[in-house]
Each structure stands twice: as structure tokens, then as C-alpha cells.
Design an enzyme around this catalytic site. Structure first.
Site, PDB file in Angstrom:
ATOM      1  N   ARG A   1       0.864  -1.182   0.000  1.00  0.00           N
ATOM      2  CA  ARG A   1       0.000   0.000   0.000  1.00  0.00           C
ATOM      3  C   ARG A   1       0.896   1.226   0.000  1.00  0.00           C
ATOM      4  O   ARG A   1       1.578   1.493   0.989  1.00  0.00           O
ATOM      5  CB  ARG A   1      -0.915   0.027   1.231  1.00  0.00           C
ATOM      6  CG  ARG A   1      -1.909  -1.120   1.291  1.00  0.00           C
ATOM      7  CD  ARG A   1      -2.923  -0.908   2.404  1.00  0.00           C
ATOM      8  NE  ARG A   1      -3.721  -2.096   2.640  1.00  0.00           N
ATOM      9  CZ  ARG A   1      -4.783  -2.447   1.916  1.00  0.00           C
ATOM     10  NH1 ARG A   1      -5.163  -1.701   0.891  1.00  0.00           N
ATOM     11  NH2 ARG A   1      -5.467  -3.540   2.202  1.00  0.00           N
TER      12      ARG A   1
ATOM     13  N   HIS B   1       2.517  -9.791   0.303  1.00  0.00           N
ATOM     14  CA  HIS B   1       2.192  -8.975   1.471  1.00  0.00           C
ATOM     15  C   HIS B   1       3.440  -8.647   2.286  1.00  0.00           C
ATOM     16  O   HIS B   1       3.367  -7.948   3.293  1.00  0.00           O
ATOM     17  CB  HIS B   1       1.164  -9.733   2.325  1.00  0.00           C
ATOM     18  CG  HIS B   1       0.524  -8.934   3.402  1.00  0.00           C
ATOM     19  ND1 HIS B   1       0.754  -9.178   4.744  1.00  0.00           N
ATOM     20  CD2 HIS B   1      -0.331  -7.881   3.351  1.00  0.00           C
ATOM     21  CE1 HIS B   1       0.056  -8.324   5.473  1.00  0.00           C
ATOM     22  NE2 HIS B   1      -0.606  -7.533   4.657  1.00  0.00           N
TER      23      HIS B   1
ATOM     24  N   TYR C   1      -0.446   3.277  12.546  1.00  0.00           N
ATOM     25  CA  TYR C   1      -0.266   1.833  12.685  1.00  0.00           C
ATOM     26  C   TYR C   1       0.996   1.577  13.499  1.00  0.00           C
ATOM     27  O   TYR C   1       2.078   2.065  13.147  1.00  0.00           O
ATOM     28  CB  TYR C   1      -0.074   1.157  11.325  1.00  0.00           C
ATOM     29  CG  TYR C   1      -1.290   1.040  10.443  1.00  0.00           C
ATOM     30  CD1 TYR C   1      -2.381   1.892  10.580  1.00  0.00           C
ATOM     31  CD2 TYR C   1      -1.338   0.079   9.439  1.00  0.00           C
ATOM     32  CE1 TYR C   1      -3.484   1.788   9.749  1.00  0.00           C
ATOM     33  CE2 TYR C   1      -2.444  -0.037   8.600  1.00  0.00           C
ATOM     34  CZ  TYR C   1      -3.516   0.824   8.768  1.00  0.00           C
ATOM     35  OH  TYR C   1      -4.605   0.712   7.935  1.00  0.00           O
TER      36      TYR C   1
ATOM     37  N   HIS D   1      -0.826  -3.176  14.778  1.00  0.00           N
ATOM     38  CA  HIS D   1      -0.552  -3.818  13.492  1.00  0.00           C
ATOM     39  C   HIS D   1       0.691  -4.704  13.535  1.00  0.00           C
ATOM     40  O   HIS D   1       0.931  -5.496  12.629  1.00  0.00           O
ATOM     41  CB  HIS D   1      -0.387  -2.719  12.426  1.00  0.00           C
ATOM     42  CG  HIS D   1      -0.353  -3.213  11.021  1.00  0.00           C
ATOM     43  ND1 HIS D   1       0.778  -3.214  10.249  1.00  0.00           N
ATOM     44  CD2 HIS D   1      -1.323  -3.722  10.235  1.00  0.00           C
ATOM     45  CE1 HIS D   1       0.514  -3.690   9.042  1.00  0.00           C
ATOM     46  NE2 HIS D   1      -0.754  -4.017   9.010  1.00  0.00           N
TER      47      HIS D   1
ATOM     48  N   ARG E   1      -5.565  -8.898  17.742  1.00  0.00           N
ATOM     49  CA  ARG E   1      -6.340  -7.669  17.638  1.00  0.00           C
ATOM     50  C   ARG E   1      -7.715  -7.872  17.003  1.00  0.00           C
ATOM     51  O   ARG E   1      -8.698  -7.275  17.395  1.00  0.00           O
ATOM     52  CB  ARG E   1      -5.571  -6.635  16.804  1.00  0.00           C
ATOM     53  CG  ARG E   1      -6.205  -5.255  16.812  1.00  0.00           C
ATOM     54  CD  ARG E   1      -5.740  -4.404  15.641  1.00  0.00           C
ATOM     55  NE  ARG E   1      -6.406  -4.749  14.399  1.00  0.00           N
ATOM     56  CZ  ARG E   1      -5.785  -4.896  13.239  1.00  0.00           C
ATOM     57  NH1 ARG E   1      -4.482  -4.770  13.155  1.00  0.00           N
ATOM     58  NH2 ARG E   1      -6.461  -5.211  12.149  1.00  0.00           N
TER      59      ARG E   1
ATOM     60  N   ARG F   1      -6.313  -4.472  -1.694  1.00  0.00           N
ATOM     61  CA  ARG F   1      -7.715  -4.070  -1.755  1.00  0.00           C
ATOM     62  C   ARG F   1      -7.912  -2.583  -1.475  1.00  0.00           C
ATOM     63  O   ARG F   1      -7.455  -2.055  -0.470  1.00  0.00           O
ATOM     64  CB  ARG F   1      -8.529  -4.909  -0.766  1.00  0.00           C
ATOM     65  CG  ARG F   1     -10.025  -4.712  -0.885  1.00  0.00           C
ATOM     66  CD  ARG F   1     -10.766  -5.706  -0.021  1.00  0.00           C
ATOM     67  NE  ARG F   1     -10.268  -5.694   1.358  1.00  0.00           N
ATOM     68  CZ  ARG F   1     -10.806  -6.410   2.337  1.00  0.00           C
ATOM     69  NH1 ARG F   1     -11.804  -7.227   2.073  1.00  0.00           N
ATOM     70  NH2 ARG F   1     -10.319  -6.350   3.553  1.00  0.00           N
TER      71      ARG F   1
END
Length: 441
Positions: free
Chosen positions: A124, A184, A217, A347, A319, A154
Site C-alpha cells: 500500500r 504482502h 499503525y 498492526h 487484535r 484491496r
């Protein structure tokens, strides 16, 4: 193909209908009929939705709606970031600590005449990305820059495509998504010529190379020149460059230190749990502490249940999604699960195994989910430096002491308040104070 699908997104059939759960039945039926939502998943919720939009509302700065500012801690760096990395491994922990150290890494790489090559993965990318700008500058300065851009992130697909085109136009080699896999991993590698040899500088983390999310984050980002880690990082980038999905019998790439899904991550974590089981069965101390975003993978859950039955003490910080049920007699009575919701999104991921008293600690991008094992390239990494290990252990121990913003998960998978005690401990605030005292570099 991704671009074409994006054009259809706003005019396609709705797949999910989130509505006010107190809506009268007649109104709900009318909406479903008029908006052609019969095939959509119907999700009753609260009155207000898309709460992310609240963060974009203009607010007067004197309004009593803001957290008291915690100014990001800036490690003192009085020389080149590469000189500091060459001395020893270190880790930064945004947003408690300033993300500028990451930006400095890429900015120095872009202008350093000794740097010949830069590689990184992008999942991202920020809308106004200083990192992408640094990579463009590096390419214009004659360096080989390779960026793996995940197009299937996404709701960030369009922005990732936009930046990929900009970087490609500037001479950056862009490698797009692997069909059938999401990348990822959050990793970067710089090759630098020093005294007639090439030295590697690596970054491995739990968070995206994204300056915007780095403000909210909480993540761990390791800076390392350890030969065993950075050499395997190079192997990973070579594999990504081929853009091929893993085959079951694929064994050309061997990872001995990095844990990489599709290669060895799943098997290694199960093996580490099994080692704790054997220790417990032999009557010796055995413990596992995990901090992850989601716990959903059946194989991991089954193995944790087995460990609990063997007597392994297991503490989980999860979380979000958690399919493991704690506190069941003869099944999970040695497992506790808690989660923290506070000003920063939790995160970061940390994996701690007792390992006969010589603790093994890992961090990285992977949750324990089926998709992380089967449909993604994830990277977790061992932590070797004693100071970095102590930092992670201290931060996780503070999380486990939180009695202000934490809740426990019970045997009915309900969030129940942690018993308030004295002193009242807010883990994120205590972590901020702890890191403020630390001299990282």
C-alpha cells in the site's frame, strides 16, 4: 485487467449490504427490492457506517476531540544511515518513533554514489509518497531500482497503478503481481559498493512502506546487514522477479533463516510449537507468546490446542479475527487471549518461543491465517540482536499488563473487560515512555 475491473467497481452488483440493525422490517425489504440486493450479504450493524470518513471532517484544533499529542521520538543519527547499520542491527517502532529513519534510508540510497541497486516490495503506497519520489530520483541518478508492486491490495489498486506508471516512466523496473498470489511482505534491499565488494543493507518489517499509515499503525521495522538475512532477502527478490506462483514440488530456493510463506513459514512455526510441546511433556518449562492481527488458520489453532493440552503456557494478543476459543477444560485452559484497542492500530506481529530458556523471537508481515499460508508471500524474520530482542519483549510484556484499553476473550468468544487494578496501565502510553528512554542508534 485490474484497471478494467476498477472501472466496473462502481457499477457492478452489490455484494454486501450493511444497514442499521434497528431498521423496520418493511423498510429493509423495500430497500433490498429497490436496490436489487437479494443476492448480497445482508449485514446488520450500528447506526453509523464508514467511520473512517470521520477522520476527514474539519475540526477546530481547540476542540476536545483529539488525543494529547505524543511527539514521535527521533533517534539521534549524526552520520550516514548505512554507517549506523554497518555497526549493528537496530529496530524502529513507528508511530512511537519517527518514520523519518525509513525515509532517510531511501533518500540516502538515492544520492549515495556507492549505492548501485535498490529493491523493495510495495503493498500500500501513500498517495503522496516520499519513498516513491526517492526511488524515482535514484533511477534518474543511474541506479538500478526494482519495485515489486502488488496490484491486488484491496482498495489501493488504483493508487498503486498510478505510482507504478510514474516510477516506470522514470526508469524504475516495475514487477507487477504474481497471478494467484498476493505479495504482502514488507522488505527492502540496498546494494552498496564498499572497498571493492558489494555490501547488502536490508529492511524487514511488519508495516507497509507508507508514510501515511505509519502515523497510526504500530509496527516494528528491522534494519540489518546480517549476511544470512540479507542474502536470503536477495533470493526472495530473485524469485519475485520471475512472477511465478509456487509449485508444490518447488525446491530451488532454500530459506534457512527467513520464514517465507509458500516455502517454509508454515512448517517452521508448527515445528516451533511442537518443540514446546515436547518440552512440556518432559516436565520442563514451555511457553509461547504471540502478538498477531488475526488467528484463523485451522492448522495453527489445532497445534495450539495440542500445546495447551500438553501444558504449554500460551499468551495470545490477537487484535481482530480469532477463531481459537480459550479457557475450555482439557482443550485450551492454558491459553489466554486479549486484545487492545487504543489510539494506534495494533498492526505489529511478534512471535516468542521459550525454546529451553534461550528464547527465539520472530517478527514480520504474516498473521496465522489460511490466506497467509496459501495465497500470499509473507516474510517473517528472526531477531538476533540482544538489545532489539529486549525491546520487543518489553513492549509485549507491557501489552500483557494493560488494564486500561485491553479486553480478554472468554470461552464464548466475547470481549470482557480486564479487571482494573492499581496501578492503571495503558500499554501504548507505557511503550511510548519506555521508547523515549531508549537510545536506539
Amino acid at each position: 485487467r485490474i484497471e478494467k475491473q476498477l472501472l466496473k467497481r462502481n457499477s457492478g452488483y452489490a455484494t454486501r449490504f450493511l444497514y442499521d440493525g434497528s431498521m423496520p422490517e418493511e423498510v429493509l425489504k423495500r430497500l433490498i427490492q429497490q436496490l436489487k440486493l437479494k443476492k448480497a450479504n445482508k449485514m446488520p450493524g450500528g447506526r453509523y457506517h464508514n467511520l473512517k470518513d470521520l477522520s476527514e471532517l474539519p475540526m477546530p484544533h481547540d476542540a476536545d476531540l483529539f488525543y494529547k499529542e505524543w511527539r514521535a521520538i527521533r533517534p539521534a543519527v549524526d552520520s550516514s544511515i548505512f554507517e549506523k547499520m554497518a555497526q549493528k542491527d537496530f529496530m524502529i517502532h513507528p508511530p512511537y518513533q519517527d518514520y523519518g529513519t525509513i525515509l532517510r534510508f531511501f533518500n540516502e540510497a538515492a544520492i549515495d554514489r556507492s549505492v548501485s541497486e535498490i529493491c523493495l516490495t510495495v503493498y500500500r503506497i501513500a498517495n503522496d509518497s516520499h519513498i516513491a519520489s526517492a526511488l524515482i530520483s535514484a533511477a534518474k541518478n543511474g541506479k538500478k531500482v526494482t519495485v515489486f508492486v502488488e496490484l491486488k491490495a484491496r482498495f489501493d489498486e488504483a493508487n498503486n497503478i498510478r505510482w507504478a506508471k510514474k516510477m516506470k516512466a522514470a526508469g524504475v523496473e516495475i514487477i507487477f503481481s504474481i497471478p494467484g498470489l498476493k505479495v504482502h511482505a514488507k522488505v527492502a534491499l540496498v546494494k552498496r559498493k564498499e572497498k571493492n565488494r558489494i555490501r547488502y543493507y536490508g529492511i524487514l518489517g511488519t508495516g507497509n512502506f507508507n508514510e501515511a499509515t505509519a502515523k497510526i499503525y504500530s509496527d516494528h521495522i528491522l534494519f540489518t546487514t546480517r549476511r544470512d538475512l540479507v542474502r536470503e532477502l536477495e533470493l526472495l527478490f530473485i524469485f519475485l522477479g520471475k512472477r511465478k506462483k509456487m509449485k508444490t514440488n518447488f525446491n530451488q530456493v532454500q530459506f534457512h533463516h527467513l520464514l517465507v510463506s509458500q516455502f517454509n513459514l508454515h512448517e517452521r512455526f508448527l515445528q516451533l510449537i511442537e518443540e514446546e510441546i515436547k518440552e512440556a511433556q518432559s516436565g520442563r518449562p514451555a511457553a509461547i507468546t504471540l502478538k498477531i492481527n488475526n488467528l484463523e488458520g485451522e492448522s495453527f489453532i489445532d497445534k495450539l490446542y495440542e500445546a495447551s493440552r500438553a501444558g504449554v503456557k500460551i499468551k495470545l494478543l490477537v487484535r481482530s479475527i480469532c477463531r481459537l476459543v480459550p479457557g475450555i477444560k482439557n482443550q485450551s485452559e492454558n491459553i489466554s487471549v486479549r486484545r487492545i484497542v487504543d489510539r494506534y492500530l495494533e498492526h505489529n506481529r511478534v512471535f516468542i518461543f521459550h525454546h529451553k530458556g534461550e528464547e527465539l523471537i520472530f517478527s514480520g508481515s504474516s498473521d496465522w491465517m489460511n490466506r497467509s499460508i496459501k495465497r500470499r508471500i509473507e516474510v517473517c524474520f528472526p531477531v538476533f540482536d540482544e538489545k532489539v530482542k529486549e525491546q520487543l519483549k518489553t513492549m509485549v510484556s507491557l501489552d500483557l499488563k494493560d488494564n486500561s484499553k485491553a479486553v480478554l476473550l472468554n470461552e464464548n468468544l466475547q470481549n470482557v473487560p480486564v479487571t482494573k487494578g492499581e496501578p492503571l496501565i495503558q500499554a501504548q502510553h507505557e511503550i511510548y515512555k519506555y521508547l523515549k528512554k531508549e537510545t536506539l542508534l
